[in-house]
Design an enzyme around this catalytic site. Structure first.
Site, short mmCIF file in Angstrom:
data_model
loop_
_atom_site.label_atom_id
_atom_site.label_comp_id
_atom_site.label_asym_id
_atom_site.label_seq_id
_atom_site.Cartn_x
_atom_site.Cartn_y
_atom_site.Cartn_z
N ASP A 93 44.77 44.89 48.97
CA ASP A 93 44.44 45.95 48.02
C ASP A 93 44.18 47.22 48.83
OD1 ASP A 93 43.98 47.24 45.68
OD2 ASP A 93 41.87 46.67 45.58
N SER A 94 44.37 48.37 48.19
CA SER A 94 44.44 49.63 48.92
C SER A 94 43.11 50.26 49.27
CB SER A 94 45.22 50.63 48.08
OG SER A 94 44.51 50.89 46.88
N GLY A 95 42.04 49.83 48.60
CA GLY A 95 40.75 50.48 48.78
C GLY A 95 40.41 51.41 47.62
N GLY A 96 41.36 51.60 46.75
CA GLY A 96 41.12 52.45 45.57
C GLY A 96 39.97 51.92 44.73
N GLN A 189 48.11 53.43 35.83
CA GLN A 189 46.78 53.74 35.31
C GLN A 189 46.92 54.34 33.91
OE1 GLN A 189 43.86 52.94 36.41
NE2 GLN A 189 44.27 52.28 38.51
N ASP A 266 44.52 38.57 40.09
CA ASP A 266 43.57 38.30 41.17
C ASP A 266 42.20 38.52 40.59
OD1 ASP A 266 43.62 41.39 41.34
OD2 ASP A 266 41.95 40.77 42.61
N CYS A 303 39.99 16.77 36.79
CA CYS A 303 40.63 17.70 37.71
C CYS A 303 41.06 16.96 38.98
CB CYS A 303 39.62 18.80 38.04
SG CYS A 303 40.09 19.90 39.36
N CYS A 305 41.16 18.25 42.04
CA CYS A 305 40.72 18.91 43.26
C CYS A 305 39.84 18.00 44.13
CB CYS A 305 39.98 20.22 42.95
SG CYS A 305 38.26 20.02 42.51
N CYS A 308 36.28 17.44 42.68
CA CYS A 308 36.18 16.53 41.54
C CYS A 308 36.52 15.09 41.91
CB CYS A 308 37.08 17.01 40.40
SG CYS A 308 36.42 18.50 39.63
N HIS A 334 36.81 23.97 43.48
CA HIS A 334 37.14 23.56 42.11
C HIS A 334 37.58 24.75 41.25
CE1 HIS A 334 37.12 21.85 38.16
NE2 HIS A 334 36.33 22.85 37.78
#
Length: 371
Positions: A93-96, A189, A266, A303, A305, A308, A334
Site C-alpha cells: 500500500d502506498s501510505g495514502g 476515489q 484486504d 474448519c 485450519c 481448529c 483461524h
RNA sequence: GGAGGGAUAGCGAAGUGGUUAAACGCGGCAGACUGUAAAUCUGUUCCUUCGGGUUCGAUGGUUCAAAUCCAUCUUCCUCCA
C-alpha cells in the site's frame, strides 16, 4: 513481468467473476482475500503459516517500511520477499491511508503531504514520486498509487478537488514508476458521490494501470454507502483488469463486494480481531473471552485450519485471558483461514452459478445463530 | 509477658468528621475494532421491585453528621523479653 489477470468465468447472476492473477511470485485465484502485513509481517504469523493457510497474496505498507527499517535496507536484503522470507505475491500500500489514519495534523498540498512521524514526531513529506520510489525499492509485486483517502463525510467541493488531486498524483506516480517487474494499481476515489466515483474511475482508467482499486472505503461510512461506492465505480473499470476493494474484510462485506464485481480485498480485521480475542465462525463472530467458553472443548468452528484441528475454545480462551501470545496466533490462523476458505467457497459458487444462494445461506447462518 | 503498626468492596490499596457507595490498580463480566500508531480501547463490577436499602474487623459511645474521633473486644504483622 507485469501481473496478468486471467478472467475465468463471469457469473451469470451477478457481476461476480472468477479469475487468476499471475505474478512474478506465483499465481492466485480470485476473488481473494489478502491478510495485512504492515511491517513486512502478518502480525504473529510466519511465512510458513501463511502458506499453510493457502493465502494467495499479502499486503505490506510503504509508509511503515519507509520509516523502519527503511527501503534501502529492504533493497539491500534483496527486496521484500527475501527480507521477510515470503516468496508469494506481495502488494504494497502506498501510505495514502496512513496520512489519513495517523496524521492528525497534516498539510495536503499539490506537491504532496506534510505530516509528522507517528514514531518520533519528526516532520515528514510524502509525495507520489517518493511513495512510488520507495515501493520500487521494496520490490513488491504490486505497488499502489499514492492517493488521498479523505475522511467521511467530506463536502462535495472538497471531494471534487481531492479526486482531481489524486488523479494528478496517480499520473505523477506512474510517470516515475521504474521497476519492470512490479505492477502499479490506480485508486478510484470520490466518496459517496456517484458522479465523482464515475469520473474518478474513468479518468484513472484513462491514465492506465495494471489493476484498479476502489479506495476511500471502510472509513466509517456505513455498509450501504460502501456498497454504493462500489456500484458507482465498478462498471467503468475494464473487465480485463483485476479490481481491488481496499480495507474491506468483514465476511458479509466480502460477499457483497464480490457480487458487485470485486476480485481482491484486504483487511486488518481477521488479525486484529484475533489478537483481541474474537473469532469468525460460520455461526457468527464470537468473543472467545466470554465466560460461556470456559469449559467448551469443541473447536472454534467447523474448519480445516491448524487451530481448529488441534485446539479447543476453552484452551484458546485460557490463552487469551492470560495474555499469552499463542492465543492471538491461533485465532489469527483461524480468522485468516476463515476468510480465505470463504473466498474458495465463493469461487466455487461463482463457478456453479450459485453465488446468490451461497450468500443467502451464509448470511442466514452467520447472522441468526447464537453460538 | 512488653512495645509498636495494621484490619476498607473478589484481591491489592487510597481516604483520616460532612461534597464518600467510597479514588486508583488488578481480577471478573460485557462491548468495540474494516488500505494496523491497536496483543488496543470503551463500559460495567455491594443489594435493589430503581423509590430506595445496607457498607469500611466487632460491639458500644461522642456528634446534627463517623470508614474517619473515643472505649472495649477480636485478629494479623514487626520488634523486645
Amino acid at each position: 513481468m507485469k501481473i496478468k489477470y486471467e478472467l475465468i468465468k463471469k457469473s451469470n447472476e451477478t457481476k461476480a467473476r472468477t479469475g487468476i492473477l499471475h505474478t512474478n511470485h506465483g499465481s492466485f485465484k480470485t476473488p481473494m482475500f489478502m491478510p495485512v502485513g504492515t511491517l513486512a509481517n502478518v502480525k504473529t504469523l510466519t511465512a510458513e503459516e501463511l502458506k499453510a493457510i493457502n493465502c494467495g497474496v499479502i499486503l505490506a505498507n510503504t509508509y511503515h517500511l519507509w520509516l523502519r527499517p527503511g527501503e534501502n535496507i529492504v533493497a539491500l536484503a534483496g527486496g521484500l520477499h527475501k527480507f521477510m522470507n515470503y516468496d508469494g505475491p506481495i502488494l504494497t500500500d502506498s501510505g495514502g491511508f496512513q496520512v489519513f489514519s495517523l496524521a492528525k495534523k497534516k498539510d495536503i498540498t499539490e506537491e504532496g503531504v506534510h505530516f509528522k512521524s507517528h514514531i518520533d514526531g519528526s516532520k515528514l513529506f510524502l509525495t507520489p514520486e517518493l511513495s512510488i520510489g520507495i515501493q520500487n525499492k521494496l520490490d513488491s509485486d504490486i505497488a499502489m498509487s499514492f492517493d488521498e483517502c479523505p475522511p467521511f463525510p467530506v463536502t462535495r467541493e472538497y471531494m471534487t478537488d481531492s479526486v482531481d488531486r489524486t488523479l494528478r498524483w496517480a499520473l505523477r506516480g506512474k510517470n516515475v514508476h521504474d521497476n519492470h517487474h512490479q505492477s502499479l494499481f490506480g485508486i478510484v476515489q470520490g466518496g459517496e458521490y456517484a458522479d465523482l466515483r464515475r469520473y474518478s474511475a474513468l479518468k484513472t482508467v484513462e491514465i492506465g494501470f495494471d489493476g484498479y482499486a476502489i479506495g476511500g472505503t471502510s472509513v466509517g461510512e456505513g455498509k450501504d454507502t460502501m456498497y454504493n461506492m462500489i456500484d458507482y465505480a465498478i462498471d467503468y473499470l475494464p473487465t480485463s483488469k483485476v479490481r481491488y476493494l481496499m480495507g474491506v474484510g468483514d465476511p458479509i462485506d466480502i460477499i457483497e463486494g464480490v457480487i458487485r464485481g470485486v476480485d481482491m480485498f484486504d483487511c486488518v480485521l481477521p488479525t486484529r480481531l484475533a489478537r483481541h480475542g474474537n473469532a469468525f465462525t460460520k455461526k457468527g463472530k464470537i468473543n472467545i473471552r466470554n465466560a460461556k467458553y470456559k469449559d467448551d472443548f469443541e473447536a472454534l468452528d467447523e474448519c480445516d485450519c491448524y487451530t481448529c484441528k488441534n485446539y479447543s475454545r476453552a484452551y484458546i480462551r485460557h490463552l487469551i485471558i492470560c495474555n499469552e501470545t499463542l492465543g492471538g496466533r491461533l485465532l489469527s490462523i483461524h480468522n485468516i483461514r476463515f476468510l480465505i476458505k470463504m473466498t474458495e467457497d465463493i469461487r466455487d459458487a461463482i463457478a456453479s452459478d450459485n453465488l446468490l444462494a451461497y450468500k443467502e445461506k451464509f448470511i442466514k447462518e452467520y447472522k441468526n445463530s447464537i453460538v
